[in-house]
Design a protein around this motif. Sequence first.
Motif, PDB file in Angstrom:
ATOM      1  N   ARG A 140       0.832  -1.203   0.000  1.00  0.00           N
ATOM      2  CA  ARG A 140       0.000   0.000   0.000  1.00  0.00           C
ATOM      3  C   ARG A 140       0.868   1.255   0.000  1.00  0.00           C
ATOM      4  O   ARG A 140       0.626   2.204  -0.742  1.00  0.00           O
ATOM      5  CB  ARG A 140      -0.914   0.004   1.233  1.00  0.00           C
ATOM      6  N   GLN A 143       2.536   1.704  -3.263  1.00  0.00           N
ATOM      7  CA  GLN A 143       1.557   2.169  -4.250  1.00  0.00           C
ATOM      8  C   GLN A 143       1.362   3.687  -4.159  1.00  0.00           C
ATOM      9  O   GLN A 143       1.277   4.368  -5.181  1.00  0.00           O
ATOM     10  CB  GLN A 143       0.220   1.458  -4.032  1.00  0.00           C
ATOM     11  N   SER A 144       1.319   4.211  -2.933  1.00  0.00           N
ATOM     12  CA  SER A 144       1.166   5.668  -2.763  1.00  0.00           C
ATOM     13  C   SER A 144       2.335   6.397  -3.410  1.00  0.00           C
ATOM     14  O   SER A 144       2.161   7.434  -4.069  1.00  0.00           O
ATOM     15  CB  SER A 144       1.146   6.073  -1.291  1.00  0.00           C
ATOM     16  N   ASN A 147       1.981   6.130  -7.182  1.00  0.00           N
ATOM     17  CA  ASN A 147       0.899   7.032  -7.611  1.00  0.00           C
ATOM     18  C   ASN A 147       1.376   8.478  -7.658  1.00  0.00           C
ATOM     19  O   ASN A 147       1.076   9.214  -8.573  1.00  0.00           O
ATOM     20  CB  ASN A 147      -0.289   6.954  -6.635  1.00  0.00           C
TER      21      ASN A 147
HETATM   22  C1  NAG Z   1      -3.285   4.774  -6.494  1.00  0.00           C
HETATM   23  O1  NAG Z   1      -3.994   5.172  -7.639  1.00  0.00           O
HETATM   24  C2  NAG Z   1      -5.052   4.285  -7.994  1.00  0.00           C
HETATM   25  C3  NAG Z   1      -5.595   4.729  -9.333  1.00  0.00           C
HETATM   26  O2  NAG Z   1      -5.862   6.112  -9.354  1.00  0.00           O
HETATM   27  C4  NAG Z   1      -6.102   4.286  -6.894  1.00  0.00           C
HETATM   28  O3  NAG Z   1      -7.159   3.421  -7.189  1.00  0.00           O
HETATM   29  C5  NAG Z   1      -5.434   3.837  -5.590  1.00  0.00           C
HETATM   30  O4  NAG Z   1      -6.360   3.912  -4.516  1.00  0.00           O
HETATM   31  C6  NAG Z   1      -4.208   4.664  -5.283  1.00  0.00           C
HETATM   32  N1  NAG Z   1      -3.535   4.014  -4.166  1.00  0.00           N
HETATM   33  C7  NAG Z   1      -2.903   4.650  -3.197  1.00  0.00           C
HETATM   34  C8  NAG Z   1      -2.359   3.813  -2.101  1.00  0.00           C
HETATM   35  O5  NAG Z   1      -2.758   5.862  -3.180  1.00  0.00           O
END
Ligand code: NAG
Length: 377
Positions: A140, A143-144, A147
């Motif tokens: 997680r 991923q942030s 992103n």
């Molecule tokens: C990252 O981006 C995706 C697609 O926009 C989104 O669904 C997801 O919640 C985001 N994850 C985090 C951990 O920010």
Amino acid sequence: NASATAAGLCFEKMLLCFALLIIFTCVNRVPCLQSSCGAEREGVAPQGAATCGCGQLKRAAVDPQQDGAAVRYSRGARERPLTSQHFWIVFCSWLQMVLIAGGGFLMGTNNPGIPADGEGPQRLVHVDSFYMDIQEVTNRQFQSFVNASGYVTEAEKFGDSFVFEGSLSETVKNQITQAVAAAPWWLPVKGANWKHPEGPDSVITNRQDHPVLHVSWMDAVAYCSWANKRLPTEAEWEYACRGGLKDRLYPWGNKLNPNGQHYANLWQGEFPNYNSGEDGYVKTSPVMSFPANGFGLYDMVGNVWEWTSDWWAVHHNTDQQRNPKGPPSGADKVKKGGSYMCHKSYCYRYRCAARSQNTPDSSASNLGFRCVSQEPQ
Ligand SMILES: *[C@@H]1O[C@H](CO)[C@@H](O)[C@H](O)[C@H]1NC(C)=O
Ligand SMILES: [Ca+2]
Ligand SMILES: [Ca+2]
């Protein structure tokens, strides 16, 4: 400025933590909180907060959706209701970093489990205070970062990464022809990366709180810098691993399984063919599934190996040192702590003094990291 904002944010989290703690204690009369939070160290917010978690208890029961194989072996052994202890461990994990108060310690060991790794000799080392992530960096969190920054990992650029054979599907295995001669259980899998840990047919959607895998040393450095942190030196990592205990094998002492309890996600059974999953997990576990050490740090040994900032060498200066940073250059980087694949028969490296190495561009399904910083983040 940034550090004032961070301090403010931390303070707000603290207030909320204590407010909820008081409410929760009043409502539930939780005896465990008296022995943990009641005995908190004064003044230092993040460190005290991490002890809110009643560190002697394991967190979640195995999620059947998540670790099918582990459930098969351990459902009865580990299932338990969500208790107040679990609540606090989950809740306080939000406060992410603890202060590791500086000091001197004996680094390395004079009884090396694996002498060729340069575990010895034991030497007196001082490290200054720093903050450390209480957990391995999770999917997680990574991923942030991706992103926010658009970062592409080295495994994604190379197009493959090493995966432990035992966790691969037959389909993926059948497509692979080469292996590592000295370690045939490692297979280079096309399309394996942090988002697809066992190759293209695998995902991380149900493993958000597991440690991120298939990250190279460069990837780890990039994440930590983005978070305004850095990788720990080997000395900082080992000092933190020891959790204030002197010259012990593990973060919790010298016995691997005190009172029959598992304190880390390791391998039980016969490596590499049979993993009984006695500790609840045959692969990675969600971070903080095992008890914290004396500094409030989770999974320092086991679960995934953790990158450090040091270059690898096996000969050490035995003069007393302050904040050693390892050799100025090298071919490999030091990793610490062992992983869910470590068994005494083959990889007796789930000890604080143990160490191993990889080239900085390596990535694998048992190697991750955590960050440190001088200021709380
Ligand atoms: C990252 O981006 C995706 C697609 O926009 C989104 O669904 C997801 O919640 C985001 N994850 C985090 C951990 O920010
Ligand atoms: Ca295990
Ligand atoms: Ca670890």
